[in-house]
Design an enzyme around this catalytic site. Sequence first.
Site, PDB file in Angstrom:
ATOM      1  N   ASP A 140      10.853  44.844  35.379  1.00 20.22           N
ATOM      2  CA  ASP A 140      10.914  43.787  34.354  1.00 20.22           C
ATOM      3  C   ASP A 140      10.470  42.426  34.912  1.00 20.22           C
ATOM      4  O   ASP A 140       9.789  41.665  34.222  1.00 20.22           O
ATOM      5  CB  ASP A 140      12.340  43.660  33.793  1.00 20.22           C
ATOM      6  CG  ASP A 140      12.648  44.742  32.770  1.00 20.22           C
ATOM      7  OD1 ASP A 140      11.704  45.295  32.164  1.00 20.22           O
ATOM      8  OD2 ASP A 140      13.844  45.041  32.568  1.00 20.22           O
ATOM      9  N   GLY A 176      21.541  40.415  30.966  1.00 21.50           N
ATOM     10  CA  GLY A 176      20.793  41.258  31.898  1.00 21.50           C
ATOM     11  C   GLY A 176      19.351  40.812  32.086  1.00 21.50           C
ATOM     12  O   GLY A 176      18.849  40.750  33.220  1.00 21.50           O
ATOM     13  N   LYS A 180      20.156  50.662  31.981  1.00 22.68           N
ATOM     14  CA  LYS A 180      19.594  50.070  33.207  1.00 22.68           C
ATOM     15  C   LYS A 180      20.664  49.775  34.259  1.00 22.68           C
ATOM     16  O   LYS A 180      20.434  49.946  35.449  1.00 22.68           O
ATOM     17  CB  LYS A 180      18.867  48.760  32.879  1.00 22.68           C
ATOM     18  CG  LYS A 180      17.623  48.920  32.022  1.00 22.68           C
ATOM     19  CD  LYS A 180      16.946  47.560  31.826  1.00 22.68           C
ATOM     20  CE  LYS A 180      15.947  47.583  30.710  1.00 22.68           C
ATOM     21  NZ  LYS A 180      15.195  46.327  30.579  1.00 22.68           N
TER      22      LYS A 180
HETATM   23  P1  NDP Z   1      22.298  40.783  26.896  1.00 22.57           P
HETATM   24  O1  NDP Z   1      23.136  41.269  25.760  1.00 22.57           O
HETATM   25  O2  NDP Z   1      22.586  41.216  28.289  1.00 22.57           O
HETATM   26  O3  NDP Z   1      22.340  39.156  26.883  1.00 22.57           O
HETATM   27  C1  NDP Z   1      22.177  38.440  25.682  1.00 22.57           C
HETATM   28  C2  NDP Z   1      22.024  36.956  25.990  1.00 22.57           C
HETATM   29  O4  NDP Z   1      21.662  36.313  24.758  1.00 22.57           O
HETATM   30  C3  NDP Z   1      23.288  36.286  26.479  1.00 22.57           C
HETATM   31  O5  NDP Z   1      22.947  35.219  27.327  1.00 22.57           O
HETATM   32  C4  NDP Z   1      23.892  35.745  25.170  1.00 22.57           C
HETATM   33  O6  NDP Z   1      24.688  34.616  25.367  1.00 22.57           O
HETATM   34  C5  NDP Z   1      22.638  35.313  24.461  1.00 22.57           C
HETATM   35  N1  NDP Z   1      22.772  35.269  23.003  1.00 22.57           N
HETATM   36  C6  NDP Z   1      22.982  36.332  22.182  1.00 22.57           C
HETATM   37  N2  NDP Z   1      23.005  35.907  20.903  1.00 22.57           N
HETATM   38  C7  NDP Z   1      22.827  34.568  20.934  1.00 22.57           C
HETATM   39  C8  NDP Z   1      22.776  33.561  19.931  1.00 22.57           C
HETATM   40  N3  NDP Z   1      22.914  33.863  18.629  1.00 22.57           N
HETATM   41  N4  NDP Z   1      22.548  32.278  20.303  1.00 22.57           N
HETATM   42  C9  NDP Z   1      22.403  31.965  21.610  1.00 22.57           C
HETATM   43  N5  NDP Z   1      22.449  32.884  22.625  1.00 22.57           N
HETATM   44  C10 NDP Z   1      22.674  34.149  22.277  1.00 22.57           C
HETATM   45  O7  NDP Z   1      20.796  41.139  26.461  1.00 22.57           O
HETATM   46  P2  NDP Z   1      19.534  41.306  27.431  1.00 22.57           P
HETATM   47  O8  NDP Z   1      19.637  40.266  28.477  1.00 22.57           O
HETATM   48  O9  NDP Z   1      19.388  42.724  27.828  1.00 22.57           O
HETATM   49  O10 NDP Z   1      18.305  40.999  26.429  1.00 22.57           O
HETATM   50  C11 NDP Z   1      18.056  39.678  25.975  1.00 22.57           C
HETATM   51  C12 NDP Z   1      16.765  39.650  25.166  1.00 22.57           C
HETATM   52  O11 NDP Z   1      15.641  39.933  25.990  1.00 22.57           O
HETATM   53  C13 NDP Z   1      16.724  40.682  24.027  1.00 22.57           C
HETATM   54  O12 NDP Z   1      16.182  40.048  22.897  1.00 22.57           O
HETATM   55  C14 NDP Z   1      15.784  41.740  24.539  1.00 22.57           C
HETATM   56  O13 NDP Z   1      15.113  42.379  23.464  1.00 22.57           O
HETATM   57  C15 NDP Z   1      14.815  40.903  25.367  1.00 22.57           C
HETATM   58  N6  NDP Z   1      14.128  41.695  26.412  1.00 22.57           N
HETATM   59  C16 NDP Z   1      12.765  41.815  26.335  1.00 22.57           C
HETATM   60  C17 NDP Z   1      12.093  42.526  27.288  1.00 22.57           C
HETATM   61  C18 NDP Z   1      10.595  42.662  27.186  1.00 22.57           C
HETATM   62  O14 NDP Z   1      10.024  43.498  27.906  1.00 22.57           O
HETATM   63  N7  NDP Z   1       9.927  41.878  26.362  1.00 22.57           N
HETATM   64  C19 NDP Z   1      12.787  43.177  28.408  1.00 22.57           C
HETATM   65  C20 NDP Z   1      14.229  42.965  28.414  1.00 22.57           C
HETATM   66  C21 NDP Z   1      14.858  42.255  27.429  1.00 22.57           C
HETATM   67  P3  NDP Z   1      26.290  34.711  25.568  1.00 22.57           P
HETATM   68  O15 NDP Z   1      26.516  34.918  27.033  1.00 22.57           O
HETATM   69  O16 NDP Z   1      26.751  33.375  25.091  1.00 22.57           O
HETATM   70  O17 NDP Z   1      26.776  35.853  24.717  1.00 22.57           O
END
Ligand code: NDP
Length: 302
Positions: free
Chosen positions: A123, A151, A87
């Site tokens: 999204d 993201g 993306k």
């Molecule tokens: P990114 O990798 O860009 O971001 C991940 C985020 O999750 C960061 O803020 C990270 O924090 C945090 N994080 C990861 N692991 C943990 C943990 N164990 N405890 C607390 N915080 C955590 O991923 P995306 O933003 O692309 O996706 C995030 C979620 O959204 C995914 O689960 C994805 O499947 C879901 N999603 C669902 C969609 C839908 O249509 N339903 C569409 C897009 C996404 P840190 O900065 O501290 O690492």
Amino acid sequence: MNPVLTLADLAAWSRPGTSLAVLGHPIKHSISPPMHNAALAELARTDARFADWEYFRFEIHPDDLPRALDLLHAKKFRGVNLTVPHKIIAFDRVAEVDPAARPVGAVNTLRWSERGWQGFNTDGYGLAAAVQATLGRDLAGAHLILLGAGGAARGAAVECLQRRCASLWIANRTAETLQTLLATLAPLADGVPFGGFLPQTPSADLPSGALVINATSAGLRDTDEPPADLTALPNIAAVYDMIYNPPQTKLLRQAEFLGLPYANGLTMLVHQGAKSLEHWSGIPAAQTAPTMLRAARAALGL
Ligand code: NDP
């Protein structure tokens, strides 16, 4: 489910009908193909224009994305969906970006045009429509607590601010990432109160009655701790978790235990998909979303 195709399949592409595709790495778990193909089959029953439309899935390594996008354009695919990790990479490779998608810095939907790809991000629409459909709430005018600063959180935050939510509070475990996101969003706030906090130390200024949206990936694995403790947040109104597989994360289990309305991210996936199809076909998203939801549930065995 149709097969996982590759760059080599694309190079040899000669299908005469209207083709659509999703690109990802990995792609094999994507349920977009059954969702879109169910909607297309439904449309084709009453509208012959859709008789030759089909949606395919391609496993494309990020290094191959430019070549894949060039080939898809040359082969005149009508539309493309992009999922992880494409993306953001694709954002700089499209001829024209929808102004609403610019602050998100990512595109998940491409539409063929003579000049090149037109890029959109559906999204945010998907989130807004899902929250409305499942929890009966508008992002406009709502107090929002957003968990995550990746993201998906950025897209959600931009949508909430563009729709003029009442306030937006963002929590993330890593302070640096949170600060970067807050700085990116500041020019969009336009008077909407917003700020950030660390999940373990909720700010005293948090509003009562907020909708909590989880945009972290915490919960994808059974062993993950929830990204926040709902009892530490003041008087939550409802919880939306973008994760849909597993269908109930620990965060949603806590919401259920507390008697709060909640929903998982399957509806967001469906509504973003229906909006993509609207960009390609002109058929309103609201018309195809119910069929897509049935197909998505079936694909997940729900
Ligand atoms: P990114 O990798 O860009 O971001 C991940 C985020 O999750 C960061 O803020 C990270 O924090 C945090 N994080 C990861 N692991 C943990 C943990 N164990 N405890 C607390 N915080 C955590 O991923 P995306 O933003 O692309 O996706 C995030 C979620 O959204 C995914 O689960 C994805 O499947 C879901 N999603 C669902 C969609 C839908 O249509 N339903 C569409 C897009 C996404 P840190 O900065 O501290 O690492």
